[in-house]
Design an enzyme around this catalytic site. Structure first.
Site, PDB file in Angstrom:
ATOM      1  N   GLU A 289       3.416   7.524  -1.813  1.00 50.92           N
ATOM      2  CA  GLU A 289       2.169   6.842  -1.466  1.00 50.92           C
ATOM      3  C   GLU A 289       1.328   6.529  -2.688  1.00 50.92           C
ATOM      4  OE1 GLU A 289      -0.010   9.441   1.170  1.00 50.92           O
ATOM      5  OE2 GLU A 289       0.928  11.207   0.304  1.00 50.92           O
TER       6      GLU A 289
ATOM      7  N   ASP B 163      -1.524   4.465   2.420  1.00 58.27           N
ATOM      8  CA  ASP B 163      -2.077   4.801   1.109  1.00 58.27           C
ATOM      9  C   ASP B 163      -1.419   3.994  -0.003  1.00 58.27           C
ATOM     10  OD1 ASP B 163      -4.149   6.491   1.682  1.00 58.27           O
ATOM     11  OD2 ASP B 163      -2.981   8.325   1.510  1.00 58.27           O
TER      12      ASP B 163
END
Length: 961
Positions: free
Chosen positions: A824, A848
């Site tokens: 992420e 994210d």
């Protein structure tokens, strides 16, 4: 306030040891229906942490946070031991106040008891009491606290006489609700008495008065009367002997401080002089940072450190009464009731005072044995009031208008516009009795409204409304409002102050379910406020509708009646906000961030809402309606077909397998995921377990929770993400410093590695939970680390993991286990080849990864629409990660919201993703989507997407095909 009835008190108890006394207390709680028998272990565990002895022969045993699940009802049982019990800390106890509390109510009970401990002879009286009524009276009677604070000061008043200053002081007491009109008349009839040194005093006593002291100083310090200077005038309200401490304060001030000094002082200086802090007194200001303020454990630490100093130290609250108490007295320190964020003033005099204050101030700043974080007031500037909604031009009828696609699906229904009412009311009122009557009438009307709604509702909605009824019957809520009203607030201001304070306290709780009660409190508060302000709250229609509102929080979405709410349209919000994610989980089509003009839509007009494309069509023509209804029927047939085939293997039309798993926020939902066709759990957010406790859950608690999920999966794999908190989602008992950019700060694995003991306990619990079942069925366990930026962080955790694999016998732990990372952060995608050589798998968190790659906060009210996971920059990072994983023979999944995006699914499969993990409700539809294309089609979709230069171009290219 602690209230006791005869049934709560057990007289003439006997115990050979403190352990047997605790057992007797546990039995009393259980027999009273307050706790389960298992609560006994909690009492002993809490006592092992530190003594619950409070003072004056009283101990207050209560359970640990982990034992709260054994509490059935909040309450107390009082056990009297006339012969006494030798406590383990060397004290002798005659009374146990055993507490059963489901959250932190015991702190309020403790503070109530501190008033008891101030009185001499209580210990002997409790030991010798021969009736339950006598014990209850001794424990429940609270002396009224003398009032002297910033609100009772009237400084630099333009008076021409001592009498005028007296009346100004009396007015302050009247405004504060301490005195009545009879007191005002009595003060007006008598002349103040000169005390010397420029000080004057006027007083009146009566049983109906609250003990209080006002101080007034003149604007002109040259004022004289009867040949004496008029520099400070006291106005004293007396009751019994409760005002004697105030008289002592006056005497000490007259003796030690010239009136001229007081007359020239500002509020802060006056309060310090009233507290006895002179030029010879050293002082320190220090802020309370403990999550629950100075309750028993930190207060005990403070007292111990104060007693070690060579000089006596006093402490007081900077805001409120200037009364200082000895820092060496536990009961006095607890009695301050200091809350997180409040300032303390420490004072001492004599040789070594400075060093002593430094030592105590440093200990308070350090948390007094508790983990603390810097104080953040939470103040945010008020948003500018928007122009009247009517000023916005109406949206054109029968035309498509764009918003942000937040939850797929098509809705056709009349709209219901939920416009938040604006309450205008005065802050203050002169007649408190009249205001209290208004408030009581409004509460009664609110209860009647809710009762009518409950009768017409059903299921979960009726349960929520019934809970709202109970909230309106909460005596503590009413008492808090009453206190504010008696201090001069209006009924509206006093009520909302009580609601807001209680809601804020709920929001601070670690237990997520209890914290979400804050939204219910505010709902209840607005209902009563609307009655007081004569404003009718909008009620949703009885027929199905599309809800239009400014914005909506996760708890609001969770309470929507999905049988009636066919769609959701908001003025603000983003596609990756938690409320949008929850709307997808509930299967409610949603378009968010559609702009202020949607709030001007006509109630009951028909709307077509397309959550797939992020479009709305107000007041559509009959032709458009017919087409939309045909599309809706086709979608409903598709959903029904997907549900009927939900247990079929997930694969493309030509047989290429792609595992479809479920994202879970709670182990209890694992069985539901299996029922919906999930082939495993691709993301278990373990933070739910940590957020549900006021301290880190122990090994046994975690093991049992994780085992529940593994057993429900019956041999299907479970991907459990280790604790992912910090920054934007902190834990109350694991605070981190305030950060300007929490998404770029101490969170995920970074935070976990600062407390390796907590991380090790979680890894151990997961491994133990994954042990083979009694029937021999293996429990495939995949442990995933969040927010990993490079291989060094993975190696740090792998060292702990490898040691545990050796320490725990093979037959007691998971054997089919893998350790992987969540991709992420762009750096982990760019460094995927080095990571892939050592990890067992990857799972890409596209939410994210998108916000970090595009530098757009996914909750940003303006930019969130541009945070598209199909942006070619994000897709290239996904491609790099897939290629690195497959080069090392490792599997890779996607667990972000992109995995359930119907347009994105072929692209992800074409890039080579092996697993898609989506909300449980989306599992059948994602499986159905996979059956609609071949692997070759998917690879062509991926090629076409990677060739574009913007996210919009990617979607245009894919939808055009």
């Amino acid at each position: 306030m602690l209230t006791l009835g005869p049934e709560d008190i057990l007289l003439d108890c006997r115990a050979k040891s403190w352990q047997t006394a605790l057992d007797a207390a546990a039995t009393a709680l259980t027999e009273g229906g307050l706790t389960a028998p298992e609560y006994r272990e909690g009492l002993h565990a809490r006592e092992a942490q530190s003594s619950t002895y409070l003072g004056n022969a009283i101990a207050i045993p209560h359970g640990t946070p982990e034992s709260r699940r054994h509490v059935r009802h909040t309450g107390v049982r009082v056990l009297q031991f006339p012969e006494g019990v030798a406590w383990h800390d060397g004290q002798r106890v005659h009374v146990l106040v055993a507490i059963a509390a489901q959250n932190d109510e015991h702190l309020d009970i403790l503070r109530a008891l501190t008033h008891v401990l101030d009185r001499d002879g209580v210990a002997q009286a409790l030991a010798s009491a021969e009736s339950r009524k006598e014990v209850a009276k001794l424990l429940s009677r609270q002396a009224p606290a003398p009032r002297l604070d910033k609100q009772t000061l009237c400084l630099k008043f333009p008076a021409q006489s001592a009498k005028e200053l007296t009346l100004a002081g009396a007015a302050r007491l009247y405004q504060g609700g301490c005195v009545n009109t009879a007191f005002m008349s009595a003060i007006a009839e008598r002349a103040p008495v000169y005390l010397g040194g420029g000080y004057w005093l006027s007083s009146h006593a009566g049983p109906e008065l609250a003990p209080a002291l006002a101080l007034a100083t003149p604007a002109d310090t040259r004022l004289e009367e009867q040949g004496h200077p008029v520099q400070a005038v006291f106005c004293l309200a007396g009751q019994a002997d409760y005002h004697l401490p105030l008289l002592e304060r006056i005497a000490a001030l007259v003796e030690s401080v010239p009136g001229e000094t007081l007359a020239n002082a500002d509020t802060t200086r006056v309060l310090s002089l009233l507290a006895g802090e002179t030029a010879a007194t050293a002082t320190r200001r220090v802020r309370v940072l403990n999550p629950h303020g100075l309750h028993a454990r930190p207060a005990k630490q403070l007292v111990q450190i104060a007693r070690e100093q060579p000089v006596a130290i006093n402490v007081r609250l900077e805001e409120g009464s200037p009364s200082s108490v000895s820092a060496a007295s536990l009961t006095k320190v607890i009695g301050l009731g200091a809350r997180r964020g409040q300032w303390l003033v420490l004072s001492a005099a004599g040789a070594g005072a400075e060093a002593a204050l430094d030592a105590l101030a440093g200990a308070i700043e350090g948390g007094l044995g508790e983990k603390v974080s810097p104080f953040e007031s939470g103040f945010k500037p008020a948003a500018p009031v928007p122009a009247d909604i009517k000023a916005y031009p109406p949206l054109a009828e029968n035309e498509a208008h764009s918003g942000i696609a937040a939850s797929p699906g098509l809705a056709i229904a009349p709209i219901f516009v939920m416009r938040a009412p604006r309450f205008d009311y005065p802050e203050d009122a002169a007649d408190s009795e009249q205001e209290l009557g208004r408030l009581q009438d409004a509460i009664t009307q609110g209860q009647a409204q809710l009762a009518a709604l409950v009768r017409g509702a059903g299921g979960e909605v009726a349960d929520i409304l019934s809970m709202h009824e109970e909230m309106l019957d909460d005596p503590e809520l009413y008492r808090a409002a009453e206190e504010a009203i008696r201090e001069g607030r209006s009924a509206e201001a006093g009520w909302w102050e009580a609601i807001d304070t209680a809601a804020h306290a709920q929001e601070m709780l670690a237990d997520r379910l209890l914290a979400e009660r804050a939204a219910d409190l505010r709902d209840v508060g607005r209902r009563v406020l609307s009655v007081l302000c004569n404003i009718e709250l909008p009620e949703p229609p009885a027929h199905p509708y599309i809800l239009v509102t400014e914005d909506i929080g996760p708890s609001d979405v969770a309470r929507l009646d999905t049988a009636k709410v066919k769609g959701l349209l908001t003025e603000r919000g983003g596609a990756t906000a938690h409320s949008a994610i929850l709307a997808r989980a509930l299967g409610i089509p949603a378009v968010v961030g559609a702009g202020r003009a949607v709030m001007a839509l006509d109630i009951e007009s028909t709307l077509i809402l397309d959550g797939e494309r992020g479009r709305i069509i107000p007041s559509p023509s009959e032709e458009r309606l017919a087409r939309a209804r045909q599309t809706l029927r086709a979608l409903e047939e598709r959903e029904a077909n997907a549900w009927s085939r939900r247990f079929e293997r997930a694969e493309t039309r030509d047989g290429h397998p792609v595992e479809v798993a479920a994202n879970l926020g709670n182990t209890l939902h694992a069985a539901d995921a299996v029922e919906r066709g999930a082939e495993g759990v691709g993301l278990l957010r373990t933070e739910f377990l940590f957020m549900a406790h006021s301290s880190a859950p122990n090994l046994a608690t975690q093991t049992n929770e994780y085992r529940q999920a593994l057993e429900a999966l019956a041999g299907r794999p479970l991907v459990a993400r280790t604790l992912d908190v910090g920054g934007d989602k902190p834990l109350p008992y694991w605070p981190v410093p305030q950060e300007d950019n929490p998404f770029l700060g101490l969170r995920g694995i970074r935070l976990a590695l600062t407390e390796p003991g907590v991380l090790e306990t979680q890894l151990r619990a997961l491994l133990l939970a994954g042990a083979p079942r009694e029937d021999g069925l293996a429990c495939p366990l995949r442990i995933m680390l969040p927010m990993v930026k490079d291989v060094a962080e993975f190696r740090a955790v792998k060292a702990i993991f490898d040691r545990l694999m050796v320490e725990i016998p093979a037959d007691e732990r998971a054997t089919d286990v893998q350790l992987g990372v969540m991709i992420e952060i762009p750096s982990s995608a760019l460094l995927a080849p080095s990571l892939a050589a050592e990890v067992d798998f990857f799972s890409i968190g596209t939410n994210d990864l998108t916000q970090y790659t595009l530098a757009i906060d996914r909750g940003h009210p303006v930019l969130s629409a541009q945070a598209d996971g199909l942006h070619p920059a994000v897709l290239r990072l996904i491609q790099m990660t897939v290629e690195a994983a497959h080069a090392q023979g490792k599997w890779i999944g996607v667990c972000g919201e992109l995995a359930s995006d119907a347009v994105a699914i072929p692209v992800l499969v074409g890039l080579g993703v092996d697993e898609l993990s989506v909300s449980a409700r989306q599992v059948p539809l994602v499986k159905a989507r996979l059956r609609e294309f071949d692997l070759a089609d998917a690879r062509e979709s991926a090629r076409r997407a990677l060739a574009q230069s913007t996210g919009d171009a990617v979607r245009d290219a894919l939808e055009a095909n």
